[in-house]
Design a protein around this motif. Structure first.
Motif, PDB file in Angstrom:
ATOM      1  N   ARG A   1       1.055  -1.127   0.168  1.00  0.00           N
ATOM      2  CA  ARG A   1       0.172   0.083  -0.155  1.00  0.00           C
ATOM      3  C   ARG A   1       0.857   1.186  -0.079  1.00  0.00           C
ATOM      4  NH1 ARG A   1      -3.970  -0.213  -2.669  1.00  0.00           N
ATOM      5  NH2 ARG A   1      -3.461   1.973  -2.783  1.00  0.00           N
TER       6      ARG A   1
ATOM      7  N   GLY B   1      -0.513 -12.858  -0.033  1.00  0.00           N
ATOM      8  CA  GLY B   1      -1.927 -13.867  -0.207  1.00  0.00           C
ATOM      9  C   GLY B   1      -1.609 -15.206   0.170  1.00  0.00           C
TER      10      GLY B   1
ATOM     11  N   MET C   1      -1.989 -15.110   4.221  1.00  0.00           N
ATOM     12  CA  MET C   1      -3.049 -14.881   4.845  1.00  0.00           C
ATOM     13  C   MET C   1      -4.174 -15.875   4.586  1.00  0.00           C
ATOM     14  SD  MET C   1      -3.812 -12.002   6.371  1.00  0.00           S
ATOM     15  CE  MET C   1      -3.336 -10.265   6.582  1.00  0.00           C
TER      16      MET C   1
ATOM     17  N   ILE D   1      -5.604 -16.968   8.226  1.00  0.00           N
ATOM     18  CA  ILE D   1      -6.869 -16.977   8.242  1.00  0.00           C
ATOM     19  C   ILE D   1      -7.413 -18.495   8.621  1.00  0.00           C
ATOM     20  CG2 ILE D   1      -9.080 -16.359   7.438  1.00  0.00           C
ATOM     21  CD1 ILE D   1      -7.547 -13.970   8.386  1.00  0.00           C
TER      22      ILE D   1
ATOM     23  N   TRP E   1      -0.876 -15.846  -5.233  1.00  0.00           N
ATOM     24  CA  TRP E   1      -1.361 -16.938  -4.483  1.00  0.00           C
ATOM     25  C   TRP E   1      -1.910 -18.323  -5.431  1.00  0.00           C
ATOM     26  CZ3 TRP E   1      -5.642 -19.360  -2.239  1.00  0.00           C
ATOM     27  CH2 TRP E   1      -7.056 -18.858  -2.991  1.00  0.00           C
TER      28      TRP E   1
ATOM     29  N   VAL F   1     -10.255  -7.273  -6.001  1.00  0.00           N
ATOM     30  CA  VAL F   1      -9.470  -7.216  -4.790  1.00  0.00           C
ATOM     31  C   VAL F   1     -10.370  -6.713  -3.696  1.00  0.00           C
ATOM     32  CG1 VAL F   1      -7.334  -6.013  -3.696  1.00  0.00           C
ATOM     33  CG2 VAL F   1      -7.265  -6.860  -6.288  1.00  0.00           C
TER      34      VAL F   1
ATOM     35  N   PHE G   1     -12.754  -9.510  -2.640  1.00  0.00           N
ATOM     36  CA  PHE G   1     -12.511 -10.786  -1.725  1.00  0.00           C
ATOM     37  C   PHE G   1     -11.994 -10.263  -0.510  1.00  0.00           C
ATOM     38  CE2 PHE G   1      -8.396 -10.790  -4.534  1.00  0.00           C
ATOM     39  CZ  PHE G   1      -7.703 -10.461  -3.645  1.00  0.00           C
ATOM     40  N   HIS G   2     -11.393  -9.104  -0.349  1.00  0.00           N
ATOM     41  CA  HIS G   2     -10.996  -8.510   1.048  1.00  0.00           C
ATOM     42  C   HIS G   2     -12.256  -8.358   1.817  1.00  0.00           C
ATOM     43  CE1 HIS G   2      -7.046  -7.973  -0.621  1.00  0.00           C
ATOM     44  NE2 HIS G   2      -6.599  -8.296   0.415  1.00  0.00           N
TER      45      HIS G   2
ATOM     46  N   MET H   1     -13.468 -11.871   2.952  1.00  0.00           N
ATOM     47  CA  MET H   1     -12.105 -12.998   3.794  1.00  0.00           C
ATOM     48  C   MET H   1     -11.775 -12.131   4.826  1.00  0.00           C
ATOM     49  SD  MET H   1     -10.194 -15.310   1.312  1.00  0.00           S
ATOM     50  CE  MET H   1      -9.409 -14.285   0.015  1.00  0.00           C
ATOM     51  N   GLY H   2     -11.457 -10.611   4.513  1.00  0.00           N
ATOM     52  CA  GLY H   2     -11.050  -9.757   5.791  1.00  0.00           C
ATOM     53  C   GLY H   2     -12.318  -9.408   6.514  1.00  0.00           C
TER      54      GLY H   2
ATOM     55  N   ILE I   1      -9.610   1.427   3.547  1.00  0.00           N
ATOM     56  CA  ILE I   1      -8.846   0.853   2.647  1.00  0.00           C
ATOM     57  C   ILE I   1      -9.595   0.348   1.388  1.00  0.00           C
ATOM     58  CG2 ILE I   1      -7.346  -1.169   2.362  1.00  0.00           C
ATOM     59  CD1 ILE I   1      -6.889  -1.212   5.594  1.00  0.00           C
TER      60      ILE I   1
ATOM     61  N   ARG J   1      -2.215  -6.736  -8.984  1.00  0.00           N
ATOM     62  CA  ARG J   1      -0.925  -7.084  -9.067  1.00  0.00           C
ATOM     63  C   ARG J   1      -0.116  -6.367  -9.978  1.00  0.00           C
ATOM     64  NH1 ARG J   1      -2.810 -13.701 -10.128  1.00  0.00           N
ATOM     65  NH2 ARG J   1      -3.278 -13.829  -8.060  1.00  0.00           N
ATOM     66  N   ILE J   2      -0.269  -4.940  -9.793  1.00  0.00           N
ATOM     67  CA  ILE J   2       0.559  -4.263 -10.570  1.00  0.00           C
ATOM     68  C   ILE J   2       0.998  -3.141  -9.682  1.00  0.00           C
ATOM     69  CG2 ILE J   2      -0.980  -2.170 -10.847  1.00  0.00           C
ATOM     70  CD1 ILE J   2       0.322  -3.625 -13.954  1.00  0.00           C
TER      71      ILE J   2
ATOM     72  N   MET K   1      -6.435   1.325  10.295  1.00  0.00           N
ATOM     73  CA  MET K   1      -6.572  -0.078  10.771  1.00  0.00           C
ATOM     74  C   MET K   1      -5.437  -0.502  11.456  1.00  0.00           C
ATOM     75  SD  MET K   1      -7.452  -3.264   8.531  1.00  0.00           S
ATOM     76  CE  MET K   1      -7.814  -4.895   9.258  1.00  0.00           C
TER      77      MET K   1
HETATM   78  C1  HEM Z   1      -6.724  -6.088   6.263  1.00  0.00           C
HETATM   79  C2  HEM Z   1      -5.433  -5.638   5.709  1.00  0.00           C
HETATM   80  C3  HEM Z   1      -4.976  -5.856   4.176  1.00  0.00           C
HETATM   81  C4  HEM Z   1      -4.702  -5.284   3.366  1.00  0.00           C
HETATM   82  C5  HEM Z   1      -4.106  -3.563   3.535  1.00  0.00           C
HETATM   83  C6  HEM Z   1      -4.298  -5.786   2.300  1.00  0.00           C
HETATM   84  C7  HEM Z   1      -3.827  -5.541   1.089  1.00  0.00           C
HETATM   85  C8  HEM Z   1      -3.689  -6.168  -0.099  1.00  0.00           C
HETATM   86  C9  HEM Z   1      -2.788  -5.758  -1.283  1.00  0.00           C
HETATM   87  C10 HEM Z   1      -2.399  -4.151  -1.347  1.00  0.00           C
HETATM   88  C11 HEM Z   1      -2.971  -6.719  -2.103  1.00  0.00           C
HETATM   89  C12 HEM Z   1      -2.404  -6.722  -3.616  1.00  0.00           C
HETATM   90  C13 HEM Z   1      -3.528  -6.437  -4.649  1.00  0.00           C
HETATM   91  C14 HEM Z   1      -3.025  -6.639  -5.935  1.00  0.00           C
HETATM   92  O1  HEM Z   1      -2.328  -5.904  -6.511  1.00  0.00           O
HETATM   93  O2  HEM Z   1      -3.796  -7.509  -6.571  1.00  0.00           O
HETATM   94  C15 HEM Z   1      -3.764  -7.787  -1.563  1.00  0.00           C
HETATM   95  C16 HEM Z   1      -3.828  -8.991  -2.232  1.00  0.00           C
HETATM   96  C17 HEM Z   1      -4.395 -10.246  -1.615  1.00  0.00           C
HETATM   97  N1  HEM Z   1      -4.772 -10.408  -0.049  1.00  0.00           N
HETATM   98 FE1  HEM Z   1      -4.897  -8.526   1.038  1.00  0.00          FE
HETATM   99  N2  HEM Z   1      -4.877  -7.180   2.343  1.00  0.00           N
HETATM  100  C18 HEM Z   1      -5.253  -7.334   3.795  1.00  0.00           C
HETATM  101  C19 HEM Z   1      -5.873  -8.607   4.258  1.00  0.00           C
HETATM  102  C20 HEM Z   1      -6.154  -9.798   3.644  1.00  0.00           C
HETATM  103  C21 HEM Z   1      -6.889 -10.882   4.370  1.00  0.00           C
HETATM  104  C22 HEM Z   1      -7.321 -10.889   5.904  1.00  0.00           C
HETATM  105  C23 HEM Z   1      -6.884 -11.678   3.492  1.00  0.00           C
HETATM  106  C24 HEM Z   1      -7.362 -13.132   3.400  1.00  0.00           C
HETATM  107  C25 HEM Z   1      -7.769 -13.970   4.171  1.00  0.00           C
HETATM  108  C26 HEM Z   1      -5.935 -11.297   2.272  1.00  0.00           C
HETATM  109  C27 HEM Z   1      -5.871 -11.974   1.204  1.00  0.00           C
HETATM  110  C28 HEM Z   1      -5.380 -11.574  -0.053  1.00  0.00           C
HETATM  111  C29 HEM Z   1      -5.153 -12.276  -1.214  1.00  0.00           C
HETATM  112  C30 HEM Z   1      -5.515 -13.791  -1.337  1.00  0.00           C
HETATM  113  C31 HEM Z   1      -4.661 -11.475  -1.946  1.00  0.00           C
HETATM  114  C32 HEM Z   1      -4.088 -11.764  -3.837  1.00  0.00           C
HETATM  115  C33 HEM Z   1      -2.690 -12.072  -3.849  1.00  0.00           C
HETATM  116  C34 HEM Z   1      -2.420 -12.296  -5.211  1.00  0.00           C
HETATM  117  O3  HEM Z   1      -2.947 -11.831  -5.893  1.00  0.00           O
HETATM  118  O4  HEM Z   1      -1.775 -13.376  -5.502  1.00  0.00           O
HETATM  119  N3  HEM Z   1      -5.776 -10.082   2.426  1.00  0.00           N
HETATM  120  N4  HEM Z   1      -3.968  -7.458  -0.280  1.00  0.00           N
END
Ligand code: HEM
Ligand SMILES: [Cu+2]
Length: 628
Positions: free
Chosen positions: A57, A81, A84, A89, A144, A391, A394-395, A398-399, A441, A456-457, A480
Motif C-alpha cells: 500500500r 496472499g 493470509m 486465516i 497466491w 481485490v 475478496f477482501h 475474507m477480511g 482501505i 498485481r501491478i 487500521m
Molecule cells: C486488512 C488488511 C489488508 C490489506 C491492507 C491488504 C492489502 C492487499 C494488497 C495491496 C494486495 C495486492 C492486490 C493486488 O495488487 O492484486 C492484496 C492481495 C491479496 N490479499 Fe490482502 N490485504 C489485507 C488483508 C487480507 C486478508 C485478511 C486476506 C485473506 C484472508 C487477504 C488475502 C489476499 C489475497 C488472497 C490477495 C491476492 C494475492 C495475489 O494476487 O496473488 N488480504 N492484499
C-alpha cells in the motif's frame, strides 16, 4: 491439584511427561495447548502478511513511486496472499476448533492427540520453510494462485516456485490430518445425550469444514505434485512448449480454491452463531436451517469453481452454467444472514466488543456478497476481472468476514483460555479504528477497479483518476494499523493484568463455559451429560427451554475407578515434521543425500510413533473434591 498415577505399559520408547516448560510445549498432545500454539502462530503469520500488505500500500500511495521494485512487489503480493489464506486465516479457524471442539462436545481431547500435534507442527514448520525463501534467493512471485505456465522451469528458473509448491504441499498435509481428526472426534466423542441436533453450531460448522477440506485438498495436492514432477524430473504436465494445456492448473486450483473460501468462512459463521445468541440472550433463530444451509453451501461450493475462469474462453454455455450455480449459492448464504438478524430481533442485546464485531461482520460480509453476485455475471466479470474491484470483493468477504469475526472471537473466548477478561473500553476503541480503517482501505478499491486499475501491478500513471482512491486506500491502512496495535496492547495487558473472568462471564450457552477458566488439563472433572440444545443455558434458565433442567456438570457417568486417562506426550510428531521439512529442502536443492536420509528418518519416526505405547496417566479430581 488432582492426584495422578502413571500408566505402566511395556513400550519400546518411553513417552515424556513434562507438564511445564518449553519441552512440554514441544511434546504436547493436549488439544488446548495445541490450540493456543495454532492461534499464536496464525497471528504471527498474520503480522508478517500485514507488513507485506502495508509495504504494497505504501508503494501504491502515489502514482509512479519507486519504493519497491516490480520483482519485489510480485513477491510481496504472492507471500501476502499465500500467508493470509494458508498460514493465517484458515489455521486460525482450525486453532479455535482445536481448543473448543472437544470442550463444546463435552469430550476430553481430539480422537488422535499425536496426529493433532503432527498437524500443527507440519503447518508451522512448512510455513516457516516458505518464509526462509526470502533469504535463500527470493520468495515465490507467481500470485497466491500460482498459475501455470508461470511456474514452469523455463519461465521461472528461481527457487521461489519450489518453495511455494513444497511449503503449501507440506502445510496441506497438516490441514488434512487435522480435518480427519476433527471428523472422527465430532462423530465419536460427544458427551452422552449430545445428539447431532444438539451440537453447538460452531461444532457443526467445523464438521462441515473438515469434510470440505478432505475433498478440496486432494485436487490441489495433485496439482502441486505435477508441478514438482515437472520441475524436478522434467515431466511435461504444464510445459506449453510440449503442448500441455496450462488451463488444467486453473481447474485443479479452483476446484480447491473456491471451496477454500468456504473453508475459511464457515468457522467464522460458526463463531457468529455462538456469539450472537449469547449477547442477544435468545436461542439461535432457525438452528436446523443454519445447519442445512451450511451443508448446501458445502456441496455447492464444489460446483462454482469456473466463475474464477469466465475470461479464459470456456464458452457461453459453461459460463452460463457456472454463473447460475454461483447465483444459487448466494441463497443459503443469505439465509444465514436472516437467521442472525432473526436472533438479534427482539433480543436483550448486550453491546460487547464481540457482538460489535459480529454486527460489523454482517454489514461487511453482506456488501462483499453483493459484489460477489456482480462478479458472478460473466458480462460484468469481463470488465472487472483482474481489476481492483475483485481485490475489494475478496477482501470484503475474507477480511471483513473471517478476520473481523476472529477478532470478535478472541474477545469472546480469551477469558476461557486465560481466565482473564480483556478490557472492553480498549476493545471498542480498537474496534472502531479497525472497522473504519478497513472500509477506508477497501471501499475505494471498488471505484479504482471500475476505473480500470489492474490488480498485481506495482504502479500506475498520474492523471487517469486513480490518485485519490489509492491515496485513501493507503491512508486507511494507517487507521487500521492503529486499531490493530490497540488490539494487541489489549491482549498483552489482558494476559498480564486482566480482571479475573470467572467460569462463565457472558452467561453463555455451550459446555466449554461449564468448566473452569482456564480449563484443567483433563477438561471436565466428570463427563457432562446433555439433554437439550444449549444444555448449559437450559440448566441456568430452565424457563427458556422446554426441558427438565439437568446440571451438565454434575450428572456425569458413574464414577470410573480408573479415573481420567490423560494421554502421554510425544516427541514423534515434531520429529516426523522436521523430517518432512528437511527432506523438502533436500528436494528443492536437488540434494538427494539429504532427501533420502530424511526419508529414512521419517520412516524411523513412524515406527517410533507406532511402538511408543499408550503412556499417559490417570487423574482423580473427585478424590480432591475438585469441581468446575
Ligand atoms: C486488512 C488488511 C489488508 C490489506 C491492507 C491488504 C492489502 C492487499 C494488497 C495491496 C494486495 C495486492 C492486490 C493486488 O495488487 O492484486 C492484496 C492481495 C491479496 N490479499 Fe490482502 N490485504 C489485507 C488483508 C487480507 C486478508 C485478511 C486476506 C485473506 C484472508 C487477504 C488475502 C489476499 C489475497 C488472497 C490477495 C491476492 C494475492 C495475489 O494476487 O496473488 N488480504 N492484499
Ligand atoms: Cu469462487
Amino acid at each position: 491439584m488432582a492426584t495422578s498415577a502413571n500408566v505402566a505399559r511395556p513400550a519400546l520408547f518411553v513417552r515424556p511427561t513434562w507438564q511445564t516448560g518449553l519441552r512440554s510445549w514441544l511434546t504436547t498432545v493436549d488439544h488446548k495447548k495445541l490450540g493456543i500454539l495454532y492461534i499464536l502462530s496464525s497471528f504471527l503469520f498474520m503480522g508478517l502478511a500485514s507488513v507485506e500488505a502495508f509495504l504494497m500500500r505504501l508503494q501504491l500511495m502515489r502514482p509512479g513511486q519507486q519504493l519497491v521494485s516490480p520483482e519485489t512487489f510480485n513477491q510481496l503480493f504472492t507471500m501476502h496472499g499465500v500467508t493470509m489464506v494458508f498460514l493465517a486465516i484458515m489455521p486460525l479457524g482450525i486453532g479455535f476448533a482445536n481448543y473448543f471442539v472437544p470442550l463444546m462436545i463435552g469430550g476430553r481431547d481430539l480422537a488422535f492427540p499425536r496426529l493433532n500435534a503432527f498437524g500443527y507442527w507440519v503447518y508451522a514448520l512448512g510455513g516457516l520453510m516458505l518464509y526462509t525463501s526470502f533469504f535463500l534467493g527470493g520468495a515465490p512471485d507467481i500470485g497466491w494462485t500460482g498459475y501455470a505456465p508461470n511456474t514452469s522451469l523455463s519461465a521461472n528458473p528461481g527457487l521461489g516456485v519450489d518453495f511455494y509448491m513444497f511449503g503449501l504441499f507440506i502445510s496441506g498435509i497438516g490441514t488434512t490430518a487435522t480435518a480427519m481428526n476433527l471428523i472422527v472426534t465430532i462423530i465419536n466423542m460427544r458427551a452422552p445425550g449430545m445428539t447431532f441436533m444438539r451440537m453447538p453450531v460452531f461444532v457443526w460448522m467445523m464438521l462441515i469444514t473438515a469434510f470440505m477440506i478432505i475433498f478440496a485438498f486432494p485436487p490441489l495436492t495433485i496439482a502441486f505434485v505435477q508441478v514438482i514432477l515437472d520441475r524436478t524430473f522434467g515431466t511435461l504436465f504444464y510445459v506449453p512448449e510440449a503442448g500441455a494445456l496450462p488451463i488444467l492448473w486453473q481447474h485443479l486450483f479452483w476446484i480447491f480454491g473456491h471451496p477454500e473460501v468456504y473453508i475459511i468462512i464457515l468457522p467464522a459463521f460458526g463463531m457468529i452463531s455462538e456469539m450472537v445468541p449469547t449477547f442477544s440472550r435468545k436461542p439461535l433463530f432457525g438452528y436446523p436451517v443454519m445447519i442445512l444451509s451450511a451443508i448446501l453451501i458445502a456441496f455447492m461450493g464444489f460446483a462454482v469453481w469456473s466463475h474464477h475462469m469466465f475470461t479464459t474462453g470456456l464458452g457461453p454455455v459453461v459460463n452460463t452454467a457456472f454463473s447460475l450455480t454461483s447465483f444459487t449459492i448466494g441463497i443459503p448464504t443469505g439465509v444465514k444472514i436472516f437467521n442472525w438478524l432473526g436472533t438479534l430481533w427482539g433480543g436483550n442485546i448486550k453491546f460487547t466488543t464481540s457482538l460489535m464485531y459480529c454486527l460489523a461482520f454482517i454489514v461487511t460480509f453482506t456488501l462483499g456478497g453483493i459484489t460477489g453476485i456482480m462478479v458472478a455475471m460473466p458480462t460484468f466479470d469481463a470488465q472487472a476481472h483482474d481489476t481492483y474491484f475483485v481485490v475489494a470483493h475478496f477482501h470484503y468477504v475474507m477480511g471483513g468476514g473471517a478476520l473481523l469475526t476472529f477478532l470478535g472471537a478472541v474477545h469472546y473466548w480469551f477469558p476461557k483460555i486465560t481466565g482473564k477478561l480483556l478490557d472492553e473500553r480498549l476493545g471498542k476503541v480498537a474496534f472502531w479504528f479497525i472497522v473504519l480503517g478497513f472500509h477506508t482501505i477497501f471501499f475505494p478499491q471498488h471505484l479504482a477497479g471500475l476505473m480500470g486499475m489492474p490488480r498485481r501491478i506495482q504502479t500506475y500513471p498520474a492523471g487517469i483518476g486513480l490518485e485519490v482512491w489509492n491515496f485513501m486506500s493507503t491512508f486507511g491502512t494507517f487507521i487500521m494499523g492503529v486499531g490493530l496495535i490497540v488490539f494487541l496492547v489489549n491482549v498483552i495487558r489482558g494476559f498480564r493484568s486482566g480482571k479475573p473472568a470467572g467460569n462463565d462471564p457472558w452467561d453463555a450457552r455451550t459446555l466449554e463455559w461449564a468448566t473452569s477458566s482456564p480449563p484443567p488439563y483433563y477438561d471436565f472433572p466428570t463427563q457432562p451429560v446433555v439433554n437439550s440444545l444449549d444444555a448449559f443455558w437450559a440448566y441456568k434458565h430452565p424457563e427458556t427451554l422446554n426441558v427438565e433442567p439437568v446440571d451438565p456438570r454434575q450428572a456425569g457417568r458413574e464414577y470410573d475407578a480408573h479415573g481420567i486417562h490423560v494421554p502421554g506426550q510425544s516427541w514423534y510428531p515434531l520429529l516426523a515434521s522436521i523430517a518432512i521439512v528437511v527432506g523438502s529442502y533436500g528436494l528443492i536443492y536437488d540434494n538427494w543425500v539429504l532427501a533420502i536420509v530424511s526419508g529414512f528418518f521419517f520412516i524411523f519416526t513412524v515406527f517410533g510413533w507406532a511402538f511408543e505405547g499408550v503412556g499417559g496417566h490417570h487423574v482423580h479430581p473427585e478424590l480432591e473434591g475438585e469441581t468446575a
